[in-house]
Design a protein around this motif. Structure first.
Motif, PDB file in Angstrom:
ATOM      1  N   TRP A 134       0.861  -1.199   0.000  1.00  0.00           N
ATOM      2  CA  TRP A 134       0.000   0.000   0.000  1.00  0.00           C
ATOM      3  C   TRP A 134       0.886   1.234   0.000  1.00  0.00           C
ATOM      4  O   TRP A 134       1.969   1.221   0.594  1.00  0.00           O
ATOM      5  CB  TRP A 134      -0.917  -0.003   1.235  1.00  0.00           C
ATOM      6  CG  TRP A 134      -2.032   1.002   1.220  1.00  0.00           C
ATOM      7  CD1 TRP A 134      -2.648   1.549   0.137  1.00  0.00           C
ATOM      8  CD2 TRP A 134      -2.682   1.565   2.376  1.00  0.00           C
ATOM      9  NE1 TRP A 134      -3.644   2.412   0.535  1.00  0.00           N
ATOM     10  CE2 TRP A 134      -3.688   2.444   1.903  1.00  0.00           C
ATOM     11  CE3 TRP A 134      -2.515   1.413   3.757  1.00  0.00           C
ATOM     12  CZ2 TRP A 134      -4.503   3.167   2.760  1.00  0.00           C
ATOM     13  CZ3 TRP A 134      -3.343   2.130   4.611  1.00  0.00           C
ATOM     14  CH2 TRP A 134      -4.340   2.995   4.111  1.00  0.00           C
TER      15      TRP A 134
ATOM     16  N   ASN B 237      -3.550  -2.687  -1.862  1.00  0.00           N
ATOM     17  CA  ASN B 237      -4.637  -1.834  -1.383  1.00  0.00           C
ATOM     18  C   ASN B 237      -4.730  -0.550  -2.200  1.00  0.00           C
ATOM     19  O   ASN B 237      -3.727   0.132  -2.393  1.00  0.00           O
ATOM     20  CB  ASN B 237      -4.332  -1.488   0.092  1.00  0.00           C
ATOM     21  CG  ASN B 237      -5.568  -1.168   0.905  1.00  0.00           C
ATOM     22  OD1 ASN B 237      -6.662  -1.635   0.591  1.00  0.00           O
ATOM     23  ND2 ASN B 237      -5.386  -0.384   1.953  1.00  0.00           N
ATOM     24  N   GLU B 238      -5.938  -0.248  -2.696  1.00  0.00           N
ATOM     25  CA  GLU B 238      -6.230   1.064  -3.291  1.00  0.00           C
ATOM     26  C   GLU B 238      -5.367   1.398  -4.511  1.00  0.00           C
ATOM     27  O   GLU B 238      -4.778   2.474  -4.602  1.00  0.00           O
ATOM     28  CB  GLU B 238      -6.133   2.153  -2.205  1.00  0.00           C
ATOM     29  CG  GLU B 238      -7.076   1.840  -1.047  1.00  0.00           C
ATOM     30  CD  GLU B 238      -7.031   2.829   0.114  1.00  0.00           C
ATOM     31  OE1 GLU B 238      -6.273   3.794   0.051  1.00  0.00           O
ATOM     32  OE2 GLU B 238      -7.774   2.619   1.084  1.00  0.00           O
TER      33      GLU B 238
ATOM     34  N   ASP C 151     -10.221  -2.059  -2.530  1.00  0.00           N
ATOM     35  CA  ASP C 151     -10.267  -0.639  -2.904  1.00  0.00           C
ATOM     36  C   ASP C 151     -11.476   0.057  -2.311  1.00  0.00           C
ATOM     37  O   ASP C 151     -12.506  -0.565  -2.084  1.00  0.00           O
ATOM     38  CB  ASP C 151     -10.275  -0.476  -4.431  1.00  0.00           C
ATOM     39  CG  ASP C 151      -9.488   0.742  -4.880  1.00  0.00           C
ATOM     40  OD1 ASP C 151      -9.821   1.868  -4.455  1.00  0.00           O
ATOM     41  OD2 ASP C 151      -8.528   0.575  -5.648  1.00  0.00           O
TER      42      ASP C 151
ATOM     43  N   ASN D  98     -12.511   2.718  -4.022  1.00  0.00           N
ATOM     44  CA  ASN D  98     -13.097   3.237  -5.240  1.00  0.00           C
ATOM     45  C   ASN D  98     -14.047   2.176  -5.809  1.00  0.00           C
ATOM     46  O   ASN D  98     -13.611   1.093  -6.191  1.00  0.00           O
ATOM     47  CB  ASN D  98     -11.977   3.557  -6.244  1.00  0.00           C
ATOM     48  CG  ASN D  98     -12.488   4.277  -7.465  1.00  0.00           C
ATOM     49  OD1 ASN D  98     -13.535   3.938  -8.008  1.00  0.00           O
ATOM     50  ND2 ASN D  98     -11.753   5.275  -7.909  1.00  0.00           N
TER      51      ASN D  98
ATOM     52  N   TYR E 293     -12.606   0.884 -10.945  1.00  0.00           N
ATOM     53  CA  TYR E 293     -12.259  -0.358 -10.246  1.00  0.00           C
ATOM     54  C   TYR E 293     -12.747  -1.566 -11.042  1.00  0.00           C
ATOM     55  O   TYR E 293     -12.043  -2.574 -11.161  1.00  0.00           O
ATOM     56  CB  TYR E 293     -12.856  -0.337  -8.842  1.00  0.00           C
ATOM     57  CG  TYR E 293     -12.359  -1.413  -7.899  1.00  0.00           C
ATOM     58  CD1 TYR E 293     -11.071  -1.926  -7.978  1.00  0.00           C
ATOM     59  CD2 TYR E 293     -13.193  -1.923  -6.895  1.00  0.00           C
ATOM     60  CE1 TYR E 293     -10.629  -2.908  -7.088  1.00  0.00           C
ATOM     61  CE2 TYR E 293     -12.756  -2.895  -6.009  1.00  0.00           C
ATOM     62  CZ  TYR E 293     -11.478  -3.387  -6.110  1.00  0.00           C
ATOM     63  OH  TYR E 293     -11.039  -4.363  -5.239  1.00  0.00           O
TER      64      TYR E 293
ATOM     65  N   GLN F 270     -14.259  -1.650   0.024  1.00  0.00           N
ATOM     66  CA  GLN F 270     -14.340  -0.857   1.243  1.00  0.00           C
ATOM     67  C   GLN F 270     -15.643  -0.057   1.242  1.00  0.00           C
ATOM     68  O   GLN F 270     -16.138   0.313   0.172  1.00  0.00           O
ATOM     69  CB  GLN F 270     -13.174   0.125   1.328  1.00  0.00           C
ATOM     70  CG  GLN F 270     -11.805  -0.510   1.357  1.00  0.00           C
ATOM     71  CD  GLN F 270     -10.681   0.523   1.418  1.00  0.00           C
ATOM     72  OE1 GLN F 270     -10.902   1.658   1.828  1.00  0.00           O
ATOM     73  NE2 GLN F 270      -9.494   0.124   1.012  1.00  0.00           N
TER      74      GLN F 270
END
Lengths: 404, 404
Positions: free
Chosen positions: B117, B159-160, B207, B209, B214, B234
């Motif tokens: 991350w 992550n993300e 994520d 998003n 995504y 998330q």
């Protein structure tokens, strides 16, 4: 203004006599005949020119297309399935071939547009199940890519995939299969088919969406091994010029994939700008949309800035003006010719830019070793030396030897 | 309310004597001991519990974590590199292992979060070049995935990523390598490494998003062969509950990949909602952010609606409440315990939902063939029959034979 070294070849030309001895003080004239860079435009009017019977109509299109040929070296020809094959099994192959051969004879590079798209799609496809729709699309790719091989070796394989599976204005066969297979899955299948049909073809993914969505889509396709030759970026600016800042930002974001960039559909209008609240340009319906003197002054400035920025960027290989004349798509004043066939300032500016400022015409004298060196815009050349004329391609810095 | 057939097994239980003869009119009690579904929560307080020395502090965390264990069967443990390995070469392996073993002994499934991350990333990584950063990240994956194998077999691998290469709040090592390798390229590399280290592990992409970005990212990854086991979504709702409509829309859009969905980080607060204009929740800094009676009433309704919708959707395999108690991330009233350790209405509602409404405790009587049939929530069971007790997993409809 900008550094254009990447658009030029540093060419060493050696002149020798038939015994291989250097000829000094020889005068050479380098005359560029064509560009390596693809200066393109929609070539739809060539389909009309090469297929109409009526002499008056033909003369009309002759005038338009003759003006077209004074500027461009690259044409996009229409292959929208809904028009190309209105009735299943009766494709418009001949009319497109007539136009393609006419252009090819005049040294114009061709691209077919598009092989797969959810818009202007054939309604008859919707009566089939998804498996059959996909099979018929792949057979359609075979027919066009194989059938035009050697004449058209560049294709917009699939158009506007970012929106494709969520397009909801009307039901259509392509949105259905894109929903089922997913964006990358469908792209992979149609690109692999086109690539198998013509491994040397330049194959483009093309989109109007220049957001992060398109970046992620390209990233996914490349990691999935999709044989994309170049990234197609549309830039219909009916709602106002992007401006240099956005243009540089788009160039930067799409450059990092390492692929050539083609500005495939460029529009800058010379009339009323479409209001910002219009989301789909097709929703802007006006009875009259005239070109105006102020609009034409704005257009010429914007077109010039945009072409200068794009030509100076090393990743860009092609710029295509979408409408050559006013009143084509949406009836917009989007062309470089007015409706009466007269040329706008943008036409004259672009002609000068491409055929004077960015074109080489120089005279050289060989030194005592029979050598002359030139920084010349890449393209095809005619080299005149006394009574002899040599033709050569300047696409790299290799030495050229001319024997007299 | 909703159809929960997909959460149940239709179990045929046959009771026979030692000669294989059916035992009729036998009374069976089916008592569910645990759920197949992952009802999760952040387990960060277990790291404190199992590693602090001070008895008072330990007692504080004992109270919190005992309440935790009354609800959940699944914990997310923190592996943020910037905290896990503050100083290069000195990882917090032991503290995490202490917490993990404590939870595992109590039947709790574990997930490590996250392996890669750009946030809470180690500053010391930035002194290296990109090639070294990537190598050290891959070695970090080896160390954790191999080191915790058998204890932690589920990981938020990265992550993300949607925002990762354009994250510009501060320089960090991961954004640098994501810029260079591209999103899908980096995802592919780190997933393949984690998968090689533990081929049976459940590996998640995670994520916040939930936009089309995504979706396209996942589509690209799957077509590029990235071994994603489940899609992590998330849902930190500090700015207000999504509502059923958005929840159904997100479920529909992310279901079509055919992968399990994990709601990995769920927050519904019981105090002041963060204003809509705040783009990054980390920018919302307040000195006091109290829980309120009205907020707690709102929270319990929203949590219940959300859990009911997610539990009724066949693709969802896990829901993780992010903060168990108030005052954790951002100091928000985001927990099911107040700061004084007392339980909020949402705690009691969720306990009842999971351990009463969605848990099986039934008594059956065998028929003349010694057979009884039960529709029972999937999970581990204790089956009491006179003085004997049998343990069994109810995860499919296969027949179970009990010999007395």
């Amino acid at each position: 203004m900008s550094n254009l070294d990447h658009r030029k070849a540093t060419k060493t030309i050696k002149v020798t006599d038939i015994n291989g001895m250097p000829v000094k003080n020889a005068k050479l004239r380098l005359l560029q005949k064509s560009h390596e860079f693809l200066f393109g435009c929609g070539g739809f009017d060539f389909v009309a020119l090469t297929n109409v019977q009526d002499e008056k109509v033909k003369a009309h299109f002759q005038d338009i297309t003759d003006k077209w040929l004074k500027i461009y070296n690259y044409a996009t020809l229409p292959f929208y399935l809904g028009e190309f094959e209105k009735e299943e099994g009766k494709p418009e192959t001949q009319s497109r071939m007539n136009a393609a051969l006419y252009l090819k004879e005049r040294g114009v590079t061709l691209k077919g547009h598009p092989l797969v798209w959810h818009t202007v799609c054939a309604d008859w496809l919707m009566k089939y199940d998804n498996e059959t729709i996909l099979r018929k699309q792949l057979e359609r790719i075979d027919r066009e890519v194989l059938g035009f091989k050697g004449v058209i070796d560049m294709w917009d394989v699939i158009n506007e995939v970012v929106i494709m599976p969520i397009f909801d204005k009307y039901d259509n066969a392509i949105t259905r299969i894109c929903k089922e297979k997913g964006r990358v899955g469908l792209i992979k299948e149609v690109f692999e088919r086109a690539h198998a049909d013509n491994p040397d073809a330049v194959l483009l993914l093309n989109d109007f969406n220049t957001s992060i969505n398109y970046e992620i889509l390209i990233d996914g396709c490349l990691n999935a091994g999709v044989p994309i030759s170049a990234i197609g970026i549309q830039s219909h600016q009916h709602q106002g010029y992007w401006g240099a800042e956005k243009l540089y930002e788009v160039l930067e974001r799409f450059s990092h994939f390492g692929l050539p960039l083609h500005f495939t559909e460029n529009t800058l209008i010379s009339g009323q700008i479409v209001p910002a609240h219009i989301e789909d340009l097709n929703d802007y319906q006006v009875s009259e949309w005239p070109t105006t003197p102020e609009g034409e002054e704005r257009q010429v400035k914007e077109v010039e800035e945009m072409y200068r920025i794009l030509f100076s960027h090393p990743r860009v290989q092609a710029i295509t003006t979408w409408d050559f004349r006013d009143g084509a798509w949406l009836g917009a004043p989007s062309g470089f010719l007015r409706k009466d066939g007269s040329v706008k300032p943008a036409y004259e500016m672009l002609r000068k830019l491409i055929h004077e400022e960015w074109k080489t015409d120089m005279t050289l004298t060989t030194d005592e070793n029979g050598v002359a060196t030139a920084d010349a815009f890449r393209g095809r050349y005619e080299i005149d030396l006394k009574e002899s004329t040599t033709e050569a391609s300047f696409t790299d810095d290799s030495e050229l030897v001319i024997t007299v």
